[in-house]
Design a protein around this motif. Structure first.
Motif, PDB file in Angstrom:
ATOM      1  N   PHE A 290     -16.847  21.303  26.975  1.00 33.78           N
ATOM      2  CA  PHE A 290     -17.374  20.017  27.585  1.00 33.78           C
ATOM      3  C   PHE A 290     -17.824  18.842  26.719  1.00 33.78           C
ATOM      4  CE2 PHE A 290     -16.528  23.495  30.824  1.00 33.78           C
ATOM      5  CZ  PHE A 290     -15.463  22.826  31.335  1.00 33.78           C
ATOM      6  N   GLY A 291     -17.871  19.064  25.484  1.00 36.67           N
ATOM      7  CA  GLY A 291     -18.749  18.307  24.527  1.00 36.67           C
ATOM      8  C   GLY A 291     -20.072  18.866  24.203  1.00 36.67           C
ATOM      9  N   LYS A 292     -20.464  19.825  24.577  1.00 35.36           N
ATOM     10  CA  LYS A 292     -21.833  20.272  24.480  1.00 35.36           C
ATOM     11  C   LYS A 292     -21.766  21.909  23.890  1.00 35.36           C
ATOM     12  CE  LYS A 292     -24.520  17.642  27.634  1.00 35.36           C
ATOM     13  NZ  LYS A 292     -25.066  17.512  28.961  1.00 35.36           N
ATOM     14  N   THR A 293     -22.784  22.421  23.317  1.00 27.40           N
ATOM     15  CA  THR A 293     -23.057  23.886  23.001  1.00 27.40           C
ATOM     16  C   THR A 293     -23.055  24.554  24.277  1.00 27.40           C
ATOM     17  OG1 THR A 293     -25.094  23.871  22.700  1.00 27.40           O
ATOM     18  CG2 THR A 293     -23.743  23.447  20.702  1.00 27.40           C
ATOM     19  N   LEU A 294     -22.703  25.930  24.357  1.00 26.82           N
ATOM     20  CA  LEU A 294     -22.902  26.650  25.490  1.00 26.82           C
ATOM     21  C   LEU A 294     -24.218  26.781  26.020  1.00 26.82           C
ATOM     22  CD1 LEU A 294     -20.526  29.785  25.139  1.00 26.82           C
ATOM     23  CD2 LEU A 294     -19.947  27.543  26.210  1.00 26.82           C
ATOM     24  N   ASN A 295     -25.182  26.726  24.929  1.00 26.84           N
ATOM     25  CA  ASN A 295     -26.803  26.833  25.509  1.00 26.84           C
ATOM     26  C   ASN A 295     -27.161  25.367  25.876  1.00 26.84           C
ATOM     27  OD1 ASN A 295     -27.063  29.462  24.317  1.00 26.84           O
ATOM     28  ND2 ASN A 295     -27.721  28.606  22.192  1.00 26.84           N
ATOM     29  N   GLN A 296     -26.483  24.441  25.880  1.00 28.73           N
ATOM     30  CA  GLN A 296     -26.761  23.100  26.431  1.00 28.73           C
ATOM     31  C   GLN A 296     -26.256  22.958  27.838  1.00 28.73           C
ATOM     32  OE1 GLN A 296     -25.293  20.705  23.161  1.00 28.73           O
ATOM     33  NE2 GLN A 296     -27.249  20.106  22.604  1.00 28.73           N
ATOM     34  N   LEU A 297     -25.350  24.071  28.309  1.00 29.44           N
ATOM     35  CA  LEU A 297     -24.862  23.731  29.485  1.00 29.44           C
ATOM     36  C   LEU A 297     -25.518  24.798  30.683  1.00 29.44           C
ATOM     37  CD1 LEU A 297     -20.786  24.253  28.351  1.00 29.44           C
ATOM     38  CD2 LEU A 297     -21.749  22.307  29.258  1.00 29.44           C
ATOM     39  N   GLY A 298     -25.182  24.093  31.764  1.00 26.82           N
ATOM     40  CA  GLY A 298     -25.825  24.909  33.096  1.00 26.82           C
ATOM     41  C   GLY A 298     -27.198  25.525  32.989  1.00 26.82           C
ATOM     42  N   GLY A 299     -27.187  26.658  33.320  1.00 27.95           N
ATOM     43  CA  GLY A 299     -28.510  27.304  33.281  1.00 27.95           C
ATOM     44  C   GLY A 299     -28.833  28.382  32.107  1.00 27.95           C
ATOM     45  N   ASN A 300     -27.799  28.026  30.999  1.00 28.85           N
ATOM     46  CA  ASN A 300     -27.660  29.245  30.051  1.00 28.85           C
ATOM     47  C   ASN A 300     -29.056  29.497  29.236  1.00 28.85           C
ATOM     48  OD1 ASN A 300     -25.291  29.840  30.614  1.00 28.85           O
ATOM     49  ND2 ASN A 300     -24.170  28.553  29.087  1.00 28.85           N
ATOM     50  N   VAL A 301     -29.864  28.357  28.859  1.00 28.01           N
ATOM     51  CA  VAL A 301     -31.028  28.537  28.198  1.00 28.01           C
ATOM     52  C   VAL A 301     -32.173  29.562  29.314  1.00 28.01           C
ATOM     53  CG1 VAL A 301     -31.262  26.597  26.835  1.00 28.01           C
ATOM     54  CG2 VAL A 301     -31.998  26.295  29.106  1.00 28.01           C
ATOM     55  N   ASP A 302     -31.952  29.271  30.545  1.00 25.11           N
ATOM     56  CA  ASP A 302     -32.806  30.196  31.612  1.00 25.11           C
ATOM     57  C   ASP A 302     -32.385  31.709  31.284  1.00 25.11           C
ATOM     58  OD1 ASP A 302     -34.013  27.796  32.384  1.00 25.11           O
ATOM     59  OD2 ASP A 302     -33.108  27.905  34.427  1.00 25.11           O
ATOM     60  N   VAL A 303     -31.171  31.755  30.944  1.00 24.46           N
ATOM     61  CA  VAL A 303     -30.406  33.077  31.054  1.00 24.46           C
ATOM     62  C   VAL A 303     -31.020  34.028  29.640  1.00 24.46           C
ATOM     63  CG1 VAL A 303     -28.331  34.410  30.503  1.00 24.46           C
ATOM     64  CG2 VAL A 303     -28.337  32.472  32.221  1.00 24.46           C
ATOM     65  N   ILE A 304     -31.206  32.947  28.577  1.00 28.25           N
ATOM     66  CA  ILE A 304     -31.837  33.457  27.248  1.00 28.25           C
ATOM     67  C   ILE A 304     -33.276  33.707  27.619  1.00 28.25           C
ATOM     68  CG2 ILE A 304     -32.316  32.651  25.028  1.00 28.25           C
ATOM     69  CD1 ILE A 304     -29.733  31.099  24.840  1.00 28.25           C
ATOM     70  N   ALA A 305     -33.930  32.929  28.302  1.00 29.80           N
ATOM     71  CA  ALA A 305     -35.498  33.120  28.527  1.00 29.80           C
ATOM     72  C   ALA A 305     -35.661  34.451  29.240  1.00 29.80           C
ATOM     73  CB  ALA A 305     -35.822  31.788  29.158  1.00 29.80           C
ATOM     74  N   ASN A 306     -34.833  34.626  30.163  1.00 25.21           N
ATOM     75  CA  ASN A 306     -35.048  35.410  31.171  1.00 25.21           C
ATOM     76  C   ASN A 306     -34.787  36.863  30.234  1.00 25.21           C
ATOM     77  OD1 ASN A 306     -35.539  34.143  33.607  1.00 25.21           O
ATOM     78  ND2 ASN A 306     -33.560  33.980  34.213  1.00 25.21           N
ATOM     79  N   ALA A 307     -33.920  36.934  29.554  1.00 27.80           N
ATOM     80  CA  ALA A 307     -33.610  38.113  28.576  1.00 27.80           C
ATOM     81  C   ALA A 307     -34.575  38.405  27.868  1.00 27.80           C
ATOM     82  CB  ALA A 307     -32.186  37.839  27.863  1.00 27.80           C
TER      83      ALA A 307
END
Ligand SMILES: Cc1cc2nc3c(=O)[nH]c(=O)nc-3n(C[C@H](O)[C@H](O)[C@H](O)COP(=O)(O)OP(=O)(O)OC[C@H]3O[C@@H](n4cnc5c(N)ncnc54)[C@H](O)[C@@H]3O)c2cc1C
Length: 409
Positions: A290-307
């Motif tokens: 959708f024109g963005k990296t997966l890390n820029q989509l939805g709540g994926n940065v939260d997933v990374i931070a939570n991990a």
């Protein structure tokens, strides 16, 4: 608690890290390709590549790092080795490269702590050299084995021999082409005090009456070349010199065996989570939807931070348990050891699942180590005691502490 690693531990960390980067991780694909791929364990062979890697690790002095005894191992404290076990958790093949894989580590510890000089000479030496492999036969299909005092298979003295009978399963490592020796836990005296009824006996795999009935798949995977065997013992006779430490000491040995092993399992699970996080971050930076990296989509940065936050919490708790084992001993660290045995694999399961999700369909294939690691950390929630048994231990200590604090002990 001292949060820093000693200079010696730091040096080992750098060396194991470099060895993993230069030799083990690049060999992952070729190692799996050298497996037979057969569900029939009789076809399994030790991949030649593994023996090459073992020789390299040995030559580099990265061998038997788990053993605190400097005469046989690296002489590292539990907390120091924990950092190395984490690095070995980056995939499921690395621990064997350094002769630090379960169940051999636990079996070597048993022989080291409780074995007679003759038992050590015959079995510990080749295990330490990585020439043979071993299995630990405690769990039985017919009884709830999370309670080690339930075991019904028997080990009964008869003159100069011990007669072993019964059925065991999930004997990990018994399918390895180099597996030669089993540590068998059997009922010796049903009338004795509950924790003194069982004995541990050394049973060479080629003793008449020992039969591997089948290998059990875990999530459809046989963990070749180690395997998890169902094995029967039919009037198996071994000399009484094969009793470890003495009759009736099985439960005591089983408890002693599991303390350091739990730290190793937990730190490997944490290593698996670190690898998953690294792969997830990379994939999320590079894959575009959708024109963005997966890390820029939805709540994926939260997933990374939570991990990241979950890994840090689990590691600190595990290192605390390891540090307590080094400073106040296993008995005083029992609550913390049980705490990490619940926390670390549950955390790793969540992080690996998130990484699989970020990889899309590829996440469930064998193209990355994620699916194998996910299966491994799930089984850690059962092996060496299921979560619920460890929660029971934690609650027991907590309630005692709280009652004492109220002056009601
Ligand atoms: C991959 C793998 C490798 C293994 N390797 C070995 C090995 O090398 N050697 C060996 O001897 N064994 C091995 N095991 C077996 C493992 O140690 C046992 O599975 C474990 O001890 C649980 O015993 P059980 O399977 O009989 O479960 P059970 O005792 O039947 O328990 C089943 C479930 O009951 C619940 N439960 C149990 N106790 C309580 C409680 N106090 N409170 C609340 N709920 C409870 C839990 O949900 C538990 O998972 C391995 C297992 C796996 C999955």
């Amino acid at each position: 608690m001292d949060f820093g690693y000693s200079p010696r531990a730091k040096e080992y960390i750098e060396r194991v890290k470099a060895f993993m980067r230069d030799h083990v991780i690049p060999a992952e694909e070729a190692y799996h390709a050298q497996m037979s791929g057969s569900p029939d364990w009789r076809q399994w062979r030790q991949p030649a590549l593994m023996e090459d890697l073992k020789a390299k690790a040995k030559a580099a002095g990265l061998w038997n790092l788990f053993l605190p005894d400097p005469h046989h191992g690296a002489g590292l404290k539990v907390v120091e080795y924990a950092a190395l076990a984490e690095l070995m958790g980056y995939n499921t093949m690395a621990a064997e490269v350094f002769n630090c894989n379960a169940p051999d580590t636990g079996n070597m510890e048993v022989l080291h702590m409780y074995g007679s000089p003759a038992q050590q000479d015959r079995w510990l030496k080749p295990l330490l050299a990585g020439e043979i492999r071993s299995a630990f036969c405690m769990t039985e299909p017919d009884v709830a084995s999370s309670d080690a005092t339930n075991m019904e298979a028997t080990a009964v003295p008869d003159g100069d021999e011990v007669v072993v009978n019964g059925r065991k399963w999930f004997s990990s490592g018994i399918g390895h082409p180099n597996c030669k020796i089993l540590i068998f836990m059997g009922l010796t005296d049903p009338t004795a005090e509950r924790h003194k009824r069982h004995s541990m006996i050394l049973v060479p795999l080629d003793t008449p009456g020992v039969k591997i009935e089948r290998m059990l798949p875990a999530f459809g995977v046989y963990d070749e070349p180690f395997g998890h065997g169902e094995v029967t013992f039919d009037q198996v006779r071994v000399p009484k010199e094969n009793i470890i430490a003495g009759l009736g000491r099985g439960f005591e040995i089983a408890q002693g065996r599991l303390g350091p092993g739990r730290i190793h399992h937990c730190m490997r699970a944490i290593g698996g989570a670190e690898r998953a996080l690294a792969l997830m971050c990379e994939r999320g930076d590079k894959r575009v939807a959708f024109g963005k990296t997966l890390n820029q989509l939805g709540g994926n940065v939260d997933v990374i931070a939570n991990a990241r936050m979950a890994i840090e919490q689990a590691r600190l708790l595990t290192l605390k348990a390891a540090w307590m084992m080094d400073t106040v001993g296993v008995k005083a660290a029992m609550s913390e050891i049980s705490q990490i045995k619940v926390v670390a694999p549950n955390m790793a399961q969540v992080v690996l699942d998130a990484a699989i999700q970020m990889h899309g369909a590829q996440g469930v294939t064998l193209d990355t180590p994620l699916s194998t690691l996910a299966a491994y950390v799930r089984t850690v929630r059962l092996a060496d005691g299921p979560d619920e048994v460890h929660r029971k231990v934690v609650a027991k200590f907590e309630l005692a502490r709280q009652r004492a604090a109220r002056g009601e002990a």
